[in-house]
Scaffold this motif. Sequence first.
Motif, PDB file in Angstrom:
ATOM      1  N   ARG A  46      -1.842  -3.606 -15.932  1.00 13.39           N
ATOM      2  CA  ARG A  46      -0.862  -4.662 -15.676  1.00 13.39           C
ATOM      3  C   ARG A  46      -0.570  -5.434 -16.960  1.00 13.39           C
ATOM      4  O   ARG A  46       0.580  -5.736 -17.273  1.00 13.39           O
ATOM      5  CB  ARG A  46      -1.390  -5.614 -14.597  1.00 13.39           C
ATOM      6  N   LYS A  83      -1.694   9.132  -3.538  1.00 13.20           N
ATOM      7  CA  LYS A  83      -2.812   9.080  -2.593  1.00 13.20           C
ATOM      8  C   LYS A  83      -3.375  10.478  -2.334  1.00 13.20           C
ATOM      9  O   LYS A  83      -3.325  10.994  -1.212  1.00 13.20           O
ATOM     10  CB  LYS A  83      -2.381   8.413  -1.285  1.00 13.20           C
ATOM     11  N   GLU A  99     -13.102   5.219  -1.714  1.00 17.72           N
ATOM     12  CA  GLU A  99     -11.877   5.130  -0.922  1.00 17.72           C
ATOM     13  C   GLU A  99     -11.527   6.460  -0.254  1.00 17.72           C
ATOM     14  O   GLU A  99     -10.449   6.619   0.301  1.00 17.72           O
ATOM     15  CB  GLU A  99     -10.721   4.670  -1.815  1.00 17.72           C
ATOM     16  N   LYS A 111       6.154  -0.612  -5.022  1.00 20.79           N
ATOM     17  CA  LYS A 111       5.074  -1.381  -4.395  1.00 20.79           C
ATOM     18  C   LYS A 111       3.740  -0.711  -4.656  1.00 20.79           C
ATOM     19  O   LYS A 111       2.731  -1.383  -4.911  1.00 20.79           O
ATOM     20  CB  LYS A 111       5.324  -1.497  -2.891  1.00 20.79           C
ATOM     21  N   ARG A 112       3.718   0.604  -4.597  1.00 14.67           N
ATOM     22  CA  ARG A 112       2.485   1.340  -4.852  1.00 14.67           C
ATOM     23  C   ARG A 112       2.030   1.134  -6.294  1.00 14.67           C
ATOM     24  O   ARG A 112       0.834   0.954  -6.563  1.00 14.67           O
ATOM     25  CB  ARG A 112       2.716   2.833  -4.576  1.00 14.67           C
ATOM     26  N   ASP A 156       2.671  -1.482  -8.119  1.00 12.91           N
ATOM     27  CA  ASP A 156       2.152  -2.855  -8.174  1.00 12.91           C
ATOM     28  C   ASP A 156       0.698  -2.910  -7.700  1.00 12.91           C
ATOM     29  O   ASP A 156      -0.139  -3.612  -8.279  1.00 12.91           O
ATOM     30  CB  ASP A 156       3.004  -3.780  -7.301  1.00 12.91           C
ATOM     31  N   GLU A 157       0.388  -2.151  -6.655  1.00 10.35           N
ATOM     32  CA  GLU A 157      -0.971  -2.115  -6.123  1.00 10.35           C
ATOM     33  C   GLU A 157      -1.941  -1.504  -7.133  1.00 10.35           C
ATOM     34  O   GLU A 157      -3.068  -1.998  -7.293  1.00 10.35           O
ATOM     35  CB  GLU A 157      -1.009  -1.312  -4.820  1.00 10.35           C
ATOM     36  N   ILE A 158      -1.488  -0.452  -7.809  1.00 17.25           N
ATOM     37  CA  ILE A 158      -2.330   0.197  -8.816  1.00 17.25           C
ATOM     38  C   ILE A 158      -2.577  -0.749  -9.986  1.00 17.25           C
ATOM     39  O   ILE A 158      -3.700  -0.872 -10.491  1.00 17.25           O
ATOM     40  CB  ILE A 158      -1.675   1.505  -9.321  1.00 17.25           C
ATOM     41  N   GLU A 159      -1.542  -1.456 -10.415  1.00 21.52           N
ATOM     42  CA  GLU A 159      -1.696  -2.413 -11.523  1.00 21.52           C
ATOM     43  C   GLU A 159      -2.620  -3.560 -11.130  1.00 21.52           C
ATOM     44  O   GLU A 159      -3.365  -4.079 -11.975  1.00 21.52           O
ATOM     45  CB  GLU A 159      -0.333  -2.951 -11.942  1.00 21.52           C
ATOM     46  N   GLU A 160      -2.591  -3.950  -9.884  1.00 22.40           N
ATOM     47  CA  GLU A 160      -3.485  -5.008  -9.401  1.00 22.40           C
ATOM     48  C   GLU A 160      -4.932  -4.546  -9.455  1.00 22.40           C
ATOM     49  O   GLU A 160      -5.839  -5.320  -9.776  1.00 22.40           O
ATOM     50  CB  GLU A 160      -3.103  -5.390  -7.968  1.00 22.40           C
ATOM     51  N   ARG A 161      -5.135  -3.277  -9.166  1.00 21.09           N
ATOM     52  CA  ARG A 161      -6.486  -2.710  -9.165  1.00 21.09           C
ATOM     53  C   ARG A 161      -7.016  -2.525 -10.580  1.00 21.09           C
ATOM     54  O   ARG A 161      -8.220  -2.614 -10.825  1.00 21.09           O
ATOM     55  CB  ARG A 161      -6.478  -1.373  -8.432  1.00 21.09           C
TER      56      ARG A 161
END
Length: 242
Positions: free
Chosen positions: A129, A156, A187, A116-117, A119-124
């Motif tokens: 991605r 993180k 962040e 999931k983490r 996936d979040e990085i690829e979204e960013r």
Amino acid sequence: MEKLLEVSSLTAGYGDGPAILDGAHLSVEPGKIHCIIGPNGAGKSTLLKAICGMLKIRKGDVKFKGQSLKGLRPDQVLRKGICFVPQERALFPKMTVRENLRMGGFSLADKSGLEKRIDEIEERFPILRERRDQHAGTMSGGQQQTLAMARTLIIKPDIVMLDEPSLGLAPKIVAEMFDIMRLMAGEGITILLVEQNALTGLKNADWGVVLDLGRTLFEGPADEVLSDPRIQELYLGGKKAA
């Protein structure tokens, strides 16, 4: 403000060779971009390697959140929350982008949320991605640097240390690298970088550090470093900040 990382009277070198650092000091505040400048051989990269545990600290100390890092291995420093991206980026060239991101979580005790983490990085970072199945070694230099920086975010970290992140990259890509750094700082991730292009590095930083002959000559707000006539003459080629 309480210092996140403090380097005091640090002496370090390679093997049994002479000391490259000889009394260096550094104060790092949380959530800011810190840029270390200085001539070749000043000890800039050596300082990052000593902080992350790659080099033995001969004298002095490095404290992170008030606790000494002296004697810790690189993997132990990483688990504390300090990531180091060396000049060579340390990617796995024959692994895909996704696999390289997965390797960024090897130090996590609990890997249940790793995918999931990622996936979040690829979204960013959409480029990662798009190229998730591409081997890292076939990517451009800028894409590889993006991957190396993005991979640090998997755990993180509190601090990301970057050694010459703009080396060999086109100006447009360099600007994108600093955009990523500002995003990370926004962040709450602290950035500590060594930058060959001192002017560009300081213009994008909050705090500047001048290192020469293994010693810290000056540290302070980046705009003060940029405006100091002595530093302009010695380390910025006499150029004033635009």
